[in-house]
Design a protein around this motif. Structure first.
Motif, short mmCIF file in Angstrom:
data_model
loop_
_atom_site.label_atom_id
_atom_site.label_comp_id
_atom_site.label_asym_id
_atom_site.label_seq_id
_atom_site.Cartn_x
_atom_site.Cartn_y
_atom_site.Cartn_z
N GLN A 64 10.71 -20.52 -42.97
CA GLN A 64 9.74 -21.22 -41.71
C GLN A 64 9.45 -22.71 -41.17
OE1 GLN A 64 5.81 -19.41 -43.56
NE2 GLN A 64 6.90 -17.18 -43.53
N GLY A 65 10.27 -23.72 -41.48
CA GLY A 65 9.69 -24.76 -40.72
C GLY A 65 9.24 -26.00 -41.19
N LEU A 66 8.47 -25.53 -43.14
CA LEU A 66 8.12 -26.16 -43.39
C LEU A 66 8.84 -27.57 -44.34
CD1 LEU A 66 5.77 -23.82 -45.14
CD2 LEU A 66 5.33 -24.93 -42.84
N CYS A 67 9.67 -27.29 -44.33
CA CYS A 67 10.72 -28.40 -45.58
C CYS A 67 12.61 -28.30 -44.46
CB CYS A 67 10.32 -28.41 -46.64
SG CYS A 67 11.14 -26.23 -47.21
N ALA A 68 12.67 -29.09 -44.26
CA ALA A 68 14.45 -29.39 -44.48
C ALA A 68 14.45 -28.89 -45.37
CB ALA A 68 14.62 -30.35 -44.13
N ILE A 69 14.42 -29.70 -46.61
CA ILE A 69 15.25 -28.81 -48.57
C ILE A 69 14.18 -28.20 -49.19
CG2 ILE A 69 16.36 -29.64 -50.31
CD1 ILE A 69 16.89 -32.82 -48.33
N GLN A 70 14.52 -27.12 -50.36
CA GLN A 70 13.43 -26.77 -50.75
C GLN A 70 14.44 -26.17 -52.31
OE1 GLN A 70 11.29 -22.97 -49.21
NE2 GLN A 70 11.41 -21.86 -51.15
N TRP A 71 13.44 -26.09 -53.39
CA TRP A 71 13.89 -26.48 -53.72
C TRP A 71 13.69 -25.06 -54.26
CZ3 TRP A 71 16.77 -27.46 -58.21
CH2 TRP A 71 16.66 -27.51 -59.81
N GLY A 72 14.15 -24.16 -55.61
CA GLY A 72 14.63 -21.94 -55.15
C GLY A 72 15.63 -21.33 -56.10
N GLY A 73 15.68 -20.44 -55.76
CA GLY A 73 16.43 -19.58 -57.00
C GLY A 73 17.58 -18.87 -56.00
N LEU A 74 18.94 -18.51 -56.64
CA LEU A 74 19.29 -18.01 -56.49
C LEU A 74 18.38 -15.93 -55.67
CD1 LEU A 74 22.55 -17.46 -55.52
CD2 LEU A 74 22.81 -16.01 -57.70
N TRP A 75 17.55 -16.17 -56.64
CA TRP A 75 17.13 -14.98 -56.13
C TRP A 75 16.59 -14.99 -54.90
CZ3 TRP A 75 15.34 -17.32 -60.01
CH2 TRP A 75 13.47 -18.49 -58.99
N GLY A 76 16.16 -15.67 -53.85
CA GLY A 76 15.64 -15.34 -53.03
C GLY A 76 16.74 -16.04 -51.48
N MET A 77 18.12 -16.46 -52.07
CA MET A 77 19.60 -16.25 -50.88
C MET A 77 19.02 -15.47 -49.42
SD MET A 77 23.24 -17.90 -51.79
CE MET A 77 22.58 -19.00 -52.81
N PRO A 78 19.52 -13.82 -50.31
CA PRO A 78 19.46 -12.89 -49.20
C PRO A 78 18.47 -12.64 -48.20
CG PRO A 78 19.79 -12.14 -51.55
CD PRO A 78 19.09 -13.17 -51.38
N THR A 79 16.61 -13.51 -48.42
CA THR A 79 16.02 -13.45 -47.67
C THR A 79 16.35 -14.77 -46.48
OG1 THR A 79 14.36 -12.33 -49.09
CG2 THR A 79 13.49 -13.93 -47.23
N MET A 80 16.40 -16.03 -47.20
CA MET A 80 17.17 -16.72 -46.49
C MET A 80 18.01 -17.29 -45.70
SD MET A 80 16.93 -20.26 -48.73
CE MET A 80 15.44 -20.96 -49.86
N GLN A 81 19.24 -16.28 -45.78
CA GLN A 81 20.43 -15.84 -45.07
C GLN A 81 20.18 -15.07 -44.14
OE1 GLN A 81 23.36 -14.69 -48.62
NE2 GLN A 81 25.05 -16.23 -47.43
N LYS A 82 18.60 -14.35 -43.94
CA LYS A 82 19.04 -13.17 -43.28
C LYS A 82 17.94 -13.67 -41.99
CE LYS A 82 16.79 -8.64 -42.56
NZ LYS A 82 15.54 -7.51 -43.31
N ALA A 83 17.34 -14.54 -42.43
CA ALA A 83 16.48 -15.81 -41.38
C ALA A 83 16.92 -16.74 -41.08
CB ALA A 83 15.27 -16.05 -42.65
N LEU A 84 17.72 -17.54 -41.51
CA LEU A 84 18.70 -18.43 -41.07
C LEU A 84 20.07 -19.19 -40.89
CD1 LEU A 84 16.77 -21.04 -43.96
CD2 LEU A 84 15.68 -20.74 -41.30
N GLY A 85 20.71 -17.70 -41.20
CA GLY A 85 21.88 -17.15 -40.87
C GLY A 85 22.97 -18.11 -41.87
N ASP A 86 23.86 -19.74 -41.19
CA ASP A 86 24.67 -20.16 -41.91
C ASP A 86 23.67 -21.38 -41.25
OD1 ASP A 86 26.74 -18.34 -41.61
OD2 ASP A 86 28.03 -18.82 -39.23
N ASP A 87 22.90 -21.47 -41.35
CA ASP A 87 22.59 -23.18 -41.69
C ASP A 87 21.58 -23.26 -42.50
OD1 ASP A 87 21.28 -24.55 -40.60
OD2 ASP A 87 19.25 -24.33 -38.98
#
Length: 421
Positions: free
Chosen positions: A258-281
């Motif tokens: 949602q653009g609240l931060c530029a860098i976030q600590w997270g887990g591999l589990w969240g990657m599909p959701t992030m890729q869906k939201a952000l694509g190659d970015d």
């Protein structure tokens, strides 16, 4: 979402034990809906506890697997809310205790006789498991618990934001702090480490070239490099460049999405959701090195299945656990790759997990292989909490790191003495 780091098992902000005890009271009162009565299957009634995974479909999948088992009626308690362990541990002391539960390998569960020895069911397939997962579940040559998923945790970042601010991918903690400053604007914070900062506490130690405990089960985290790292974290905390009040905590991808931060600590589990939201970015990098002798680190968290050795149905529970987490490879692969990404702990399944074979997921697996630290079975809940206090007292408040670490040492040494003499 899936795993707990060794540093912060709940993936959620710290929740008072009292609230956990109250929750355990409600669990103990479940009575008729705890799955011990009625049911259509033959034989035993078994109850399993799972923490509430954040990805859509996990609960349904777990219940679907259980329903497919014909030798017992298996019902699932899906434990929502903060700090799963604050509900699990008190429940284990009651008559309503689960027969089977997920958690992380911790030696006090073995020393207290709480979890059953599963060596006999794991041995035939032992060589198919990641050796680090076998090691982290082994005490005195016996294996307690079956790893279900491995969950690497690292930094995710928005490539476009770093490019726009002319910020290279950080390779040291100094560079990370500098990047957070350059990336912070009136609308976006540079960095998110979780609302209470504890998710990265073990990484700070590993990246400083230290460890939680050494091979002899002695304190290994109290070093000059860790003290220096804690001071750097304190400066970061007071800089105004950290996101500190995200609506969802670090285990949820939404702060970055949602653009609240530029860098976030997270887990591999969240990657599909992030890729869906952000694509190659979207890019990833490990926790950077701390001090001149440090090296990058990745948390290899995860969840494991245990059998309650104090329950009434130990053999039936072992049979069920063997059926699901040893024999049913299609369910194991489904669990690991269909609801967020996780690395299957079994080599044969990991080798055929096509979703993890290319692109950013493959990069995540590589970071895990190169820099990953697995659970240390001797590093217990009480020790994790003692380290949480260090972060609270010297990073979020302004106690000296030495004083905070000294207090932590006392608590950890007390635990070590209890467990190892």
């Amino acid at each position: 979402m899936s795993a707990m780091s060794n540093s912060n098992f709940s993936r959620r902000s710290i929740f008072r034990a009292a609230a956990g005890m109250a929750a355990a009271g409600t669990l103990a009162a479940c009575g008729s809906n705890n799955g011990r009565g009625g049911g259509s299957g033959s034989g035993k009634q078994l109850v399993q506890y799972f923490h509430a995974y954040g990805e859509a479909g996990v609960e349904q999948a777990v219940k679907r697997y259980a329903k497919a088992y014909t030798k017992a009626n298996v019902s699932t308690q899906w434990i929502t809310g903060s700090n799963f362990e604050n509900k699990l541990f008190p429940a284990l002391l009651t008559k309503q205790a689960p027969d089977v539960f997920e958690f992380h390998p911790q030696i006090q569960l073995i020393k207290s006789g709480q979890v059953a020895d599963l060596t006999d069911i794991i041995d035939p397939v032992k060589d198919d498991f990641n050796p680090a997962d076998i090691k982290s579940h082994t005490v005195d040559g016996k294996i307690y618990g079956i790893r279900m998923i491995d969950d690497p945790q690292f930094f995710f970042y928005r490539k476009s934001m770093l490019e726009k601010a002319n910020v290279p991918v950080p390779t040291t903690l100094d560079e990370l702090i500098e990047a957070a400053a350059k990336l912070t604007t009136s609308k976006v914070k540079g960095l998110f480490l979780g609302n209470d900062l504890t998710p990265i506490q073990s990484n700070l130690i590993w990246s400083a070239g230290a460890d939680t405990l050494n091979e002899k089960n002695e304190i290994a985290y109290h070093t000059d490099a860790v003290v220096a790292g804690l001071k750097q974290l304190r400066s970061l905390f007071t800089s105004g460049n950290l996101l500190l009040d995200a609506p969802a905590d670090w285990w949820d991808p939404s702060a970055l999405d949602q653009g609240l931060c530029a860098i976030q600590w997270g887990g591999l589990w969240g990657m599909p959701t992030m890729q869906k939201a952000l694509g190659d970015d979207l890019g990833i990098f490990p926790f950077p090195k701390v001090g001149s002798n440090g090296k990058p680190s990745v948390t290899n968290g995860g969840w494991s299945m245990f059998v309650n050795a104090k329950g009434d149905n130990v053999e039936a529970a072992k049979e069920y656990v063997k059926w699901l987490w040893i024999d049913q490879k299609q369910y194991q692969e489904d669990f690991a790759t269909s609801y967020g990404f996780h690395i299957p702990p079994r080599t044969s399944i990991a080798q055929q997990a096509t979703k993890l074979k290319s692109g950013l997921p493959a990069e995540g697996v590589k970071l895990s292989n190169n820099y990953g630290h697995f659970d240390n079975i001797g590093w217990t809940q009480a020790m994790i909490t003692a380290l949480n206090d260090v972060i609270a007292n010297c990073v979020r408040k302004n106690q000296s790191p030495e004083a905070a670490l000294d207090a932590c040492d006392k608590k950890v040494n007390r635990e070590l003495k209890k467990l190892f003499g």
